[in-house]
Design a protein around this motif. Structure first.
Motif, mmCIF file in Angstrom:
data_model
loop_
_atom_site.group_PDB
_atom_site.id
_atom_site.type_symbol
_atom_site.label_atom_id
_atom_site.label_comp_id
_atom_site.label_asym_id
_atom_site.label_seq_id
_atom_site.Cartn_x
_atom_site.Cartn_y
_atom_site.Cartn_z
ATOM 1 N N ILE A 1 4.464 8.637 2.816
ATOM 2 C CA ILE A 1 3.685 10.043 2.619
ATOM 3 C C ILE A 1 4.815 11.155 3.099
ATOM 4 O O ILE A 1 5.099 12.224 2.227
ATOM 5 C CB ILE A 1 2.630 10.189 3.571
ATOM 6 C CG1 ILE A 1 1.412 9.329 3.192
ATOM 7 C CG2 ILE A 1 2.105 11.500 3.958
ATOM 8 C CD1 ILE A 1 0.230 9.143 3.900
ATOM 9 N N PHE B 1 -0.317 8.857 -4.540
ATOM 10 C CA PHE B 1 -1.769 9.498 -4.413
ATOM 11 C C PHE B 1 -1.995 10.787 -4.900
ATOM 12 O O PHE B 1 -2.748 11.172 -5.768
ATOM 13 C CB PHE B 1 -2.363 9.360 -3.007
ATOM 14 C CG PHE B 1 -3.753 9.645 -2.850
ATOM 15 C CD1 PHE B 1 -4.897 8.632 -3.441
ATOM 16 C CD2 PHE B 1 -4.083 11.015 -2.411
ATOM 17 C CE1 PHE B 1 -6.170 9.127 -3.222
ATOM 18 C CE2 PHE B 1 -5.568 11.376 -2.283
ATOM 19 C CZ PHE B 1 -6.416 10.540 -2.772
ATOM 20 N N VAL C 1 -6.091 4.154 0.455
ATOM 21 C CA VAL C 1 -5.227 5.308 1.351
ATOM 22 C C VAL C 1 -5.455 4.899 2.694
ATOM 23 O O VAL C 1 -4.719 4.872 3.680
ATOM 24 C CB VAL C 1 -5.128 6.695 0.926
ATOM 25 C CG1 VAL C 1 -4.411 7.577 2.029
ATOM 26 C CG2 VAL C 1 -4.649 6.747 -0.324
ATOM 27 N N GLN C 2 -6.909 4.775 3.001
ATOM 28 C CA GLN C 2 -7.351 4.675 4.493
ATOM 29 C C GLN C 2 -7.568 3.077 4.986
ATOM 30 O O GLN C 2 -7.833 2.984 6.110
ATOM 31 C CB GLN C 2 -8.723 5.401 4.583
ATOM 32 C CG GLN C 2 -8.787 6.926 4.050
ATOM 33 C CD GLN C 2 -10.084 7.234 4.077
ATOM 34 O OE1 GLN C 2 -11.003 6.735 3.599
ATOM 35 N NE2 GLN C 2 -10.387 8.600 4.242
ATOM 36 N N VAL D 1 -0.131 4.927 -1.639
ATOM 37 C CA VAL D 1 -0.056 6.082 -0.834
ATOM 38 C C VAL D 1 0.710 7.300 -1.388
ATOM 39 O O VAL D 1 0.792 8.407 -1.611
ATOM 40 C CB VAL D 1 0.060 5.746 0.362
ATOM 41 C CG1 VAL D 1 -0.073 7.153 1.303
ATOM 42 C CG2 VAL D 1 -0.985 4.822 1.169
ATOM 43 N N TYR E 1 0.798 -1.232 -0.052
ATOM 44 C CA TYR E 1 0.088 -0.099 0.002
ATOM 45 C C TYR E 1 0.833 1.278 -0.052
ATOM 46 O O TYR E 1 0.756 2.393 -0.399
ATOM 47 C CB TYR E 1 -0.987 -0.117 1.284
ATOM 48 C CG TYR E 1 -2.440 -0.763 1.212
ATOM 49 C CD1 TYR E 1 -3.400 -0.129 0.697
ATOM 50 C CD2 TYR E 1 -2.236 -2.126 1.553
ATOM 51 C CE1 TYR E 1 -4.636 -0.777 0.538
ATOM 52 C CE2 TYR E 1 -3.343 -3.020 1.313
ATOM 53 C CZ TYR E 1 -4.531 -2.278 0.855
ATOM 54 O OH TYR E 1 -5.624 -2.824 0.678
ATOM 55 N N SER F 1 3.532 3.101 5.056
ATOM 56 C CA SER F 1 2.668 4.090 4.306
ATOM 57 C C SER F 1 2.919 5.461 4.748
ATOM 58 O O SER F 1 3.212 6.202 3.864
ATOM 59 C CB SER F 1 1.234 3.512 4.296
ATOM 60 O OG SER F 1 0.676 2.292 4.062
#
Length: 460
Positions: free
Chosen positions: A159, A71, A114-115, A68, A64, A155
């Motif tokens: 970010i 994104f 993302v969540q 992310v 993931y 993740s």
């Protein structure tokens, strides 16, 4: 991808850029995680556990991180091609009309992955909270939680890495692409304007400093027709750099192997800061000052001798003393009969005799009670007041360094209440966090609100 190949209205690379590695994520869930969980649910009565499955498959959730990380770029691609290509826009609108999309935009559905990992982590924490410690699945579930927390951190690290690169690119453009700084090992620590004192005559010169983890760039403004640009005048290595104070007030010396700089904090910033502190010192005075009371309300000398002008209850969503939100059951609204403010029952459980009401005892707030009766507030009340003053200052400081800082209207889903006005702040230092400061009726002259903020995170 079919439309991109068939019509050539937009490149296949755009589709790949939008969806990143979502196909790999989907295949992992479809072929491994989902079948394993479904099978376990079928035999739950015989084998009530999921920790062993999650422990085995949780390491794969790190994939993931790539999604992310991509994104923001994906969002930009969707928005750009919606404007650039009518065929692309038509395809997106057709997809969004399908029943399975639930009348939601493509961007909304793209946010779900993302969540996902934070949701897994919360669900597993809740599962462990309800699971007896002597249960067979407890240790496996604990280990699974550790692995999923690692995936969540992976993740988050993606970010943070993306944010660092974005900041580097911003500085790279600021320097006109003349400095080689876009490197994964570089970390931007601080940047901004500062005054440099001339060694010849002591005059102040506007300069721009950019501090990285390994160097300090000393920059001067460059004349440009569009946008502010800077040229690098000196590069000072952090290794061997020292700072020391000077005899001149608010100045300091930065000395390095390559150069020494005598710097001074920008005077306008200092003055603005001092004005802000002075404003809040005034705010912390008695609320019966002219700026703090409703129109035509009594001042300190008239308190209890003249009826106040009460504030409309519907305009107030928070107690104007403790800042707790009102509700119709446990936190009802009351008027202080002395000053007219709307307060909760706890903050108005005092009674004092008021001359304008034939010296009868009336419900008043704690501050009015102290003034009228002479009994000081309890230590707990003083602590609450201190906390409120601190939250006012936090709101002001956040407002000066924010991505968003404004009054907006919001409505809590399912609450049955209409739109409410509040003060919203998204700080520069926490771009994924939304703070909500209070309600409009507690707004002060400087635009800040005097309530402790509600915090919503992440904001993606």
């Amino acid at each position: 991808m079919e439309e991109a190949r068939a019509r050539s209205a937009f490149p296949c690379e755009v589709v790949m850029g939008i969806f990143s590695n979502i196909c790999s994520i989907y295949c992992f869930h479809q072929q491994f995680l989902l079948p394993a969980l479904e099978k376990r649910m079928e035999e739950w009565d015989l084998n009530p556990r999921i920790g062993d499955i999650l422990q085995k498959l949780a390491p794969f959730l790190k994939m993931y991180g790539e999604y992310v990380k991509n994104f923001d770029r994906a969002m930009e691609l969707v928005n750009t091609w919606m404007q650039r290509s009518s065929q692309f826009k038509a395809i997106i609108h057709n997809i969004q009309k399908e029943e399975m999309c639930g009348n939601l935009t493509l961007q909304h559905h793209m946010l779900e992955p993302v969540q996902r990992i934070p949701r897994y982590e919360l669900l597993l924490k809740d599962y462990l909270h309800r699971l007896p410690e002597d249960a067979d699945d407890f240790k496996d579930a604990q280990k699974s939680l550790e692995l999923i927390a690692t995936a969540a951190e992976h993740s988050n690290a993606a970010i943070r890495k993306m944010e660092r690169m974005r900041k580097l690119l911003k500085v790279y453009e600021l320097l006109g692409g003349e400095e080689d700084i876009v490197n994964p090992t570089n970390e931007l620590i601080k940047e901004g304007h500062i005054l440099k004192l001339s060694a010849k005559n002591g005059t102040s010169q506007d300069r721009y400093l950019i501090l990285f983890n390994d160097r300090l760039l000393y920059c001067v403004p460059k004349l440009r027709l569009i946008g502010q640009k800077f040229g690098v005048r000196a590069r000072i290595d952090v290794d061997g750099m020292e700072t020391s104070s000077m005899n001149v007030p608010r100045t300091f010396l930065v000395s390095g192997k390559q150069r020494s700089l005598e710097l001074q904090a920008i005077q306008a910033t200092i003055q603005r800061h001092e004005q802000t502190l002075e404003t809040f010192r005034m705010l912390n005075c008695s609320f019966r000052e002219e700026d703090f009371t409703p129109p035509n309300s009594p001042n300190c000398t008239e308190l209890g001798k003249r009826a106040p002008t009460p504030i409309r209850e519907k305009e107030v969503t928070l107690c104007m003393k403790c800042q707790e939100p009102f509700n119709s059951i446990t936190k009802r609204r009351h008027h202080c009969k002395a000053c007219g403010h709307v307060v909760c029952g706890k903050c108005s459980e005092f009674r004092a005799r008021l001359l304008y009401d034939n010296n009868r005892a009336n419900r008043v707030c704690i501050d009015c009670y102290t003034t009228l009766v002479g009994v000081p507030p309890s230590p707990a009340s003083l602590s609450n007041s201190t906390q409120r003053r601190r939250s006012i200052l936090e709101a002001s400081v956040a407002a000066e360094n924010s991505v968003l800082c404004s009054f907006l209207h919001h409505m809590e889903k399912g609450s049955g209440r209409g739109w409410q006005k509040a003060w919203f702040v998204i700080p520069d230092s926490e771009p994924l966090v939304l703070y909500i400061y209070g309600a409009p009726q507690v707004r002060r002259s400087n635009g800040a609100a005097s309530t402790n903020p509600q915090v919503y995170t992440p904001l993606l």
